[in-house]
Design a protein around this motif. Structure first.
Motif: not given
Length: 448
Positions: A30-31, A185-192, A290-295, A339-340
């Motif tokens: 999880l982010s 399409l959803p993005s699960f890139r936690r690196s964002l 971020m427009s397709s980020y899922f979380g 986030v920090d």
């Protein structure tokens, strides 16, 4: 107002729907922003009229079958919804993407759509039309009503998805059912949402968020219980409110209006009154991905005002106060800083402070804009939804209010509210009325 106070439901069956293609088993962390959410579930439901006699001749059995088959395909792309939340080595929650599947419950309700008292979801929705999730991340219920109408409801784990993410999933599910290509399409890139190096900390976050261990003991519960209501606001009333504070957005003016009503309902011993707004950070973070980020990409800035002062202020004045404390929470720097801040406190969990009833602050309420709710887009082949709403009787001491677009498509809002009973009474005593209880005459008129 009409409608049925009581009706019975009969569970006809339950099965587990898994992704139609195998999913590589893996852990998805999880982010930091997901970690700000406690374990709680959110519901959403959509009501579809009986399609008999329209352009299609779907039976409830065929509709339920299509929902299951398209869900199995949607879970290939939205595989986190078919997983489960587990603890990692330091006790933090994370996603085990193992395709354990989604419970799909089929129910018959002995009530007609026109008799559902949706204005009072405690009687009509809770425990009847929206399922209780037992395990996993998502569960679904398809309810056949006596008139042949269908209610589709989902309950999902808020730690995994916010409303924006759930909206993406609902639209994709309906696109698959209609044999359309997925529009997103959803993005699960936690690196964002990774912390910066070095971390940059700002003291403002210590006012907005708090580690769980730092919370004071809960105050004794007031005898006044929270209730759930669904209202609507006519577009003309929204515009009328906004005209008194022309430089401010509709959601800011609506928040200001609620804040004043909250102050009117405050107890004699309440000196302060808090109001917060849920901000979605996707458009603030300066990255198109971020427009397709899922979380979860949420923050909850809030303000506090003296009750007596608030009661004396004009709506436009309160709207200016809302704007002042909301604006700093709508920047990229705010979300990067949040986030920090979470990173510094991990693995200890933290929560938004406004959700916690603290000794020196009075009642609180949070407005979460659901105005992107795709009520007109989630169409499976038997017509558009006649009505849709979130359902979030979350049980905390702070109120929770979510305005959404009406299925009419005419600029009206549907507003879900979880509030203390005395606040509801104050709202309903307002003159001229702004929030009006739903009636069948309202929610069953033709949509655009």
């Amino acid at each position: 107002m009409g409608g049925s106070e009581e009706f019975t439901i009969d569970v006809k069956g339950s099965e587990t729907v898994v992704a139609v293609l195998p999913v590589q088993e893996h852990r998805l962390p999880l982010s930091n922003l997901d970690l700000l959410l406690p374990a709680m579930d959110v519901g959403v439901f959509l009501c579809y009229r009986n399609p008999e006699g329209k352009h299609c001749r779907s039976t409830f059995a065929s509709m339920a079958s299509l929902l299951k088959a398209s869900l199995a395909q949607a879970l290939v792309t939205y595989y986190p919804f078919a997983g489960q939340v587990v603890a990692n080595s330091v006790g933090e929650p994370e996603l085990h993407c193992n395709n354990r599947g989604v419970e799909f419950v089929v129910v018959f309700a002995d009530v007609e759509l026109r008799d559902l008292r949706l204005c009072n979801p405690d009687d009509s929705v809770e425990g009847k039309l929206v399922p209780k999730k037992k395990e996993g991340v998502l569960c679904v219920q398809a309810t056949e009503l006596k008139c042949g109408s269908l209610v589709l409801a989902c309950t999902f784990d808020h730690r995994v998805a916010d409303a924006y993410s759930a909206n993406m999933f609902l639209v994709a599910w309906s696109e698959i059912a209609m044999l359309k290509p997925l529009s997103r399409l959803p993005s699960f890139r936690r690196s964002l949402l990774t912390p910066r190096q070095p971390l940059q900390l700002h003291p403002s976050f210590d006012r907005l968020f708090v580690p769980v261990s730092s919370l004071p003991p809960p105050k004794p519960h007031h005898s006044d219980q929270a209730v759930n209501r669904i209202y609507y606001i006519a577009a003309a009333d929204i515009n009328r409110m906004q005209s008194s504070a022309k430089r401010r957005t509709k959601i800011v003016v609506f928040t200001a209006y609620l804040w004043r009503v909250l102050a009117k309902a405050a107890a004699p011993e309440d000196r302060w009154c808090r109001m917060g707004v849920v901000v979605d950070g996707r458009s603030r973070l300066g990255n198109a991905a971020m427009s397709s980020y899922f979380g979860n990409v949420l923050s909850i800035p809030y303000g506090s005002l003296n009750v007596e002062s608030l009661r004396r202020m004009e709506l436009a004045e309160v709207a200016e106060v809302v704007h002042r404390w909301l604006r700093p929470g709508t920047t990229e720097e705010h979300f990067r800083g949040l986030v920090d801040w979470v990173e510094v406190h991990r693995p200890e969990p933290a929560v938004a402070r406004i959700y916690c009833e603290e000794a020196d602050e009075g009642p609180g309420c949070v407005v979460s804009s659901g105005r992107a709710f795709p009520v007109a887009e989630v169409e499976f082949g038997w017509g558009k939804a006649a009505f849709g709403s979130y359902h979030f009787p979350w049980g905390g001491s702070a109120g929770y209010v979510m305005p959404m677009p009406s299925a009419k498509g005419n600029g009206d809002w549907v507003v879900y509210m979880h509030l203390q009973k005395k606040v509801v009474e104050a709202l309903e005593a307002e003159h001229p009325p702004v929030l009006r209880p739903l009636t069948p005459d309202y929610h069953l008129t033709d949509t655009n």
